[in-house]
Design a protein around this motif. Structure first.
Motif, PDB file in Angstrom:
ATOM      1  N   PHE A   1     -23.256 -52.620  90.321  1.00  0.00           N
ATOM      2  CA  PHE A   1     -21.942 -52.228  89.809  1.00  0.00           C
ATOM      3  C   PHE A   1     -21.513 -53.131  88.641  1.00  0.00           C
ATOM      4  O   PHE A   1     -21.011 -52.661  87.624  1.00  0.00           O
ATOM      5  CB  PHE A   1     -20.894 -52.293  90.922  1.00  0.00           C
ATOM      6  CG  PHE A   1     -20.796 -51.059  91.792  1.00  0.00           C
ATOM      7  CD1 PHE A   1     -21.920 -50.475  92.342  1.00  0.00           C
ATOM      8  CD2 PHE A   1     -19.555 -50.486  92.064  1.00  0.00           C
ATOM      9  CE1 PHE A   1     -21.823 -49.343  93.154  1.00  0.00           C
ATOM     10  CE2 PHE A   1     -19.445 -49.348  92.870  1.00  0.00           C
ATOM     11  CZ  PHE A   1     -20.584 -48.779  93.412  1.00  0.00           C
TER      12      PHE A   1
ATOM     13  N   PHE B   1     -23.376 -55.163  86.627  1.00  0.00           N
ATOM     14  CA  PHE B   1     -24.207 -55.068  85.417  1.00  0.00           C
ATOM     15  C   PHE B   1     -23.901 -53.771  84.662  1.00  0.00           C
ATOM     16  O   PHE B   1     -23.867 -53.746  83.439  1.00  0.00           O
ATOM     17  CB  PHE B   1     -25.704 -55.128  85.761  1.00  0.00           C
ATOM     18  CG  PHE B   1     -26.133 -56.422  86.403  1.00  0.00           C
ATOM     19  CD1 PHE B   1     -25.326 -57.560  86.351  1.00  0.00           C
ATOM     20  CD2 PHE B   1     -27.354 -56.512  87.069  1.00  0.00           C
ATOM     21  CE1 PHE B   1     -25.723 -58.756  86.946  1.00  0.00           C
ATOM     22  CE2 PHE B   1     -27.754 -57.702  87.660  1.00  0.00           C
ATOM     23  CZ  PHE B   1     -26.935 -58.821  87.602  1.00  0.00           C
ATOM     24  N   ARG B   2     -23.693 -52.690  85.413  1.00  0.00           N
ATOM     25  CA  ARG B   2     -23.472 -51.403  84.745  1.00  0.00           C
ATOM     26  C   ARG B   2     -22.062 -51.278  84.194  1.00  0.00           C
ATOM     27  O   ARG B   2     -21.860 -50.653  83.148  1.00  0.00           O
ATOM     28  CB  ARG B   2     -23.764 -50.254  85.722  1.00  0.00           C
ATOM     29  CG  ARG B   2     -25.241 -50.181  86.093  1.00  0.00           C
ATOM     30  CD  ARG B   2     -25.545 -48.967  86.942  1.00  0.00           C
ATOM     31  NE  ARG B   2     -25.348 -47.729  86.215  1.00  0.00           N
ATOM     32  CZ  ARG B   2     -25.512 -46.517  86.737  1.00  0.00           C
ATOM     33  NH1 ARG B   2     -25.856 -46.400  88.007  1.00  0.00           N
ATOM     34  NH2 ARG B   2     -25.322 -45.437  86.014  1.00  0.00           N
ATOM     35  N   LEU B   3     -21.078 -51.821  84.896  1.00  0.00           N
ATOM     36  CA  LEU B   3     -19.697 -51.609  84.431  1.00  0.00           C
ATOM     37  C   LEU B   3     -19.271 -52.620  83.366  1.00  0.00           C
ATOM     38  O   LEU B   3     -18.319 -52.377  82.625  1.00  0.00           O
ATOM     39  CB  LEU B   3     -18.728 -51.596  85.618  1.00  0.00           C
ATOM     40  CG  LEU B   3     -18.810 -50.305  86.453  1.00  0.00           C
ATOM     41  CD1 LEU B   3     -18.017 -50.419  87.738  1.00  0.00           C
ATOM     42  CD2 LEU B   3     -18.321 -49.090  85.642  1.00  0.00           C
ATOM     43  N   TYR B   4     -19.962 -53.751  83.288  1.00  0.00           N
ATOM     44  CA  TYR B   4     -19.712 -54.678  82.175  1.00  0.00           C
ATOM     45  C   TYR B   4     -20.693 -54.428  81.033  1.00  0.00           C
ATOM     46  O   TYR B   4     -20.339 -54.581  79.868  1.00  0.00           O
ATOM     47  CB  TYR B   4     -19.816 -56.136  82.633  1.00  0.00           C
ATOM     48  CG  TYR B   4     -18.547 -56.652  83.284  1.00  0.00           C
ATOM     49  CD1 TYR B   4     -17.560 -57.262  82.513  1.00  0.00           C
ATOM     50  CD2 TYR B   4     -18.318 -56.508  84.642  1.00  0.00           C
ATOM     51  CE1 TYR B   4     -16.379 -57.728  83.085  1.00  0.00           C
ATOM     52  CE2 TYR B   4     -17.149 -56.973  85.229  1.00  0.00           C
ATOM     53  CZ  TYR B   4     -16.181 -57.581  84.447  1.00  0.00           C
ATOM     54  OH  TYR B   4     -15.020 -58.039  85.018  1.00  0.00           O
ATOM     55  N   GLY B   5     -21.926 -54.066  81.370  1.00  0.00           N
ATOM     56  CA  GLY B   5     -22.986 -54.056  80.368  1.00  0.00           C
ATOM     57  C   GLY B   5     -23.354 -55.496  80.016  1.00  0.00           C
ATOM     58  O   GLY B   5     -22.574 -56.418  80.233  1.00  0.00           O
TER      59      GLY B   5
END
Lengths: 437, 437
Positions: free
Chosen positions: B316, B318-322
């Motif tokens: 969650f 890594f994907r939502l912050y990038g």
């Protein structure tokens, strides 16, 4: 994600969680995936720019759920239960929001003090001798460990440190390693004194073991990882008789007491046995109260330095169920196990392999190990229910553990009808093979 | 509590969490309570009948919050950060709902496989040598541990098992304990090879240590518990140069990478070094895929048997912050630390005690340890900000670590103005005492 988006997404997630748990009976308990299924479904690297929340939630159903073994399904009868309850999940949300790390009293006094008091509450529910409680006249107290393995390791290291210091005091020329080479840890054939083993939920007799340990000055650690929760019911408390001989005791509320993982409860009779083995005091962790004798710095009681505010889960669960609600939960599981036992006993092809005391039934087809292995294979291939086996002496045995909060009599009866049907097919196949040969 | 009540209470809790985090600046960072404050505020035993949810939430404000050290306050500059983010909290809700225990691949394939892939994602973000990744040609891989202490213990035990087996193979008459008596674990004066120590965030030179370990066949474990997160930024990656000599490496995303506790990332170059030391294979944990070589049973990689679905938090976050969002977060903290450093340097009464590399500033009043102890005492008594000290050589030093996700330049400037004011008062008091004597 800012706070206002969190308000929205958090509420969506609450509904997702509620939907998941409400509909869990409809999901296949054991997944169809093969090893390595997931890697091709996700990118090789983290994204440079953020994905959206919708992307992730849609991937949860597409990528994660197909590979989940649903431990909370009413048809999950494998291993032992993993605790799950709404009060514990609410408490965990609060724990995540506070995010304090409770390695010392000063690092968050509430985190340390609630833990001490909750461990006393739980100790009283179990009628532990007062020597194990922190709020009484004794020198003991409780601590939340991450797992029973950690609790056992902590007990072993504390016991080792204690005996090494005793022997070195008598013979200063001995090195710790030369002493270690001669130390012996006695264990049963299921490992430490155990109440409710994983294989078959058997019980060591503490009233026999305890006095010998006391006489020989041996550290007695008792592990009741699964069974311990049942001791809150007066009718099962006798299984814990003899705990007064123990130096340390632990069980896992995260198994059978509705407190989500991780929460392994451990008590010691002498706090200084732990702090003597694990004390760590760099200046950045010092605080003005630590030499007052009034406070507990839990980092001296465990392997890790950091710790979450896990006692919130105990507090929410104990208060929102009440002791009676928790007792009713335990009794329901035990009753379901006896219901399954009585079904098995009505079928002369089967035998019960171990006295059913709590929520585990060990049973098998009368006959060879091969036929039982074939039966288990068919059960787990069909994936309507999920079981794991054990070996008792040289016999291959099936274990059915009542695990889920949502398991009812109807699920147990469906499971049994399914097992009987597959047993019929297995025995048929065996007869056919015998006729052929 | 049934599912429909959970839907309601869960949403109330989401709002409580959001309100808490939105208003955290208004709460005093360090509590006023004295040791033992909590016990008189709660009953001596768990209630027999359930309390209501309203009772509990009202007690959270009355009993818990007054004793919380607010680690997420923008005025909390003590220890090191504890990670907290909305994506991680959402993932933890999902983790609690699934409640699987991932000790083996079969116990929940998604739990194991997502962890392996997320550890590869993170390893690539850090540009770890491919030997440490599971999806490449090497024999390595990553695992989530509960804490850096556990990771270090696991590395030490694996190293010990490896050398004992090597020596016993050469000299079968040696016992493990007689070998252990002679084993030496080399460490720096801050313990194992360390990148970013707790006291002062100093760095060992891996390019010096590494080749010696390789030459002498010593296990090299590198602990970068705090600093590791920064290595996702190219400008800090050079601090990790030499990791190619290591056998194992760990750092804590639960400190500085927005993944809530607990999530300590550990990689090894040879998976079999861990599984060789910790393998545990009772029949009830066996499953049909385990000898295929395709799967990972993470129970062989750690001390505990049980484990939560912690990789969801990484996924969650890594994907939502990038990656860019995470890099921006690290850079902002480092920039705030340099801003504080430059403020300190403008005041000739103060000195910087250690090069500022990441988010920690070690500083002190020029002068005696006593005057610095008095300054820290005043700071922590005033409770507007919270700091802890360290000793560097024989000097008492104040540490200011940028910790919270909500810390901005304005908070750092307020903190500095406050410290200067208290320093003035301390120096004044010292002058007055000198004049008197």
């Amino acid at each position: 994600m800012d706070t206002s988006e969190f308000r929205r997404r958090g509420k969506e997630m609450v509904d997702y969680v509620a939907d998941y748990l409400e509909g869990i009976e409809g999901r296949q308990v054991y997944p169809d995936v093969e090893p390595g299924y997931l890697r091709p479904l996700v990118p090789a690297c983290a994204p440079e720019e953020p994905d959206t929340f919708e992307d992730i939630i849609s991937d949860v159903e597409k990528i994660i759920m197909p590979g989940v073994t649903h431990w909370l399904s009413p048809f999950f009868f494998a291993y032992f239960p993993t605790a799950n309850s709404y009060p514990a999940m609410l408490a965990d949300m609060l724990c995540g929001a506070i995010s304090c790390i409770g390695f010392s009293w000063a690092a968050s006094p509430a985190c340390t003090e609630l833990e001490t008091v909750m461990m006393d509450w739980l100790g009283k529910m179990l009628e532990l001798p007062e020597a194990f409680l922190a709020g009484g006249a004794g020198e003991g107290g409780g601590v939340i460990q991450g797992s029973a393995s950690e609790a056992t390791l902590v007990a072993l290291l504390a016991a080792r440190t204690k005996v090494i210091r005793r022997l070195q005091a008598a013979s200063p020329e001995l090195t710790p390693a030369s002493i270690m080479d001669k130390l012996v840890a006695y264990s049963s054939d299921q490992v430490v004194a155990t109440l409710g083993t994983t294989s078959c939920c058997s019980f060591d007799n503490l009233l026999e073991v305890g006095p010998i340990c006391a006489q020989e000055d041996l550290w007695l650690h008792i592990d009741a990882a699964y069974a311990g929760s049942a001791f809150i019911c007066p009718e099962f408390r006798h299984l814990l008789n003899g705990v007064e001989f123990a130096d340390s005791f632990n069980f896992n509320p995260h198994k059978w007491l509705l407190v989500n993982f991780d929460c392994s409860a451990m008590w010691v009779k002498k706090r200084t046995d732990l702090t003597g083995a694990f004390k760590l005091d760099p200046v950045y962790l010092k605080h003005s109260h630590q030499d007052s004798g009034l406070i507990t710095d839990y980092r001296h009681w465990q392997i890790p330095l950091g710790r979450r505010f896990r006692s919130l889960k105990m507090w929410f669960v104990f208060r929102l169920y009440g002791v009676r609600g928790l007792q009713a939960y335990i009794r329901k599981h035990v009753q379901l196990a006896h219901e399954f036992e009585s079904l098995v006993l009505q079928d002369p092809r089967f035998e019960i392999c171990m006295k059913v005391t709590l929520g585990l039934v060990c049973f098998r087809l009368k006959g060879s190990n091969q036929v039982n292995e074939a039966l288990l294979q068919r059960i787990n291939d069909a994936k309507k229910i999920h079981l794991v086996p054990c070996h008792l002496r040289d016999k291959f045995v099936l274990r059915l553990a009542i695990c889920s909060r949502t398991t009812e009599s109807a699920h147990v009866r469906l499971a049994w009808a399914h097992i009987r049907e597959l047993a019929g097919a297995v025995l048929e196949a065996e007869r056919a093979a015998e006729t052929k040969s």
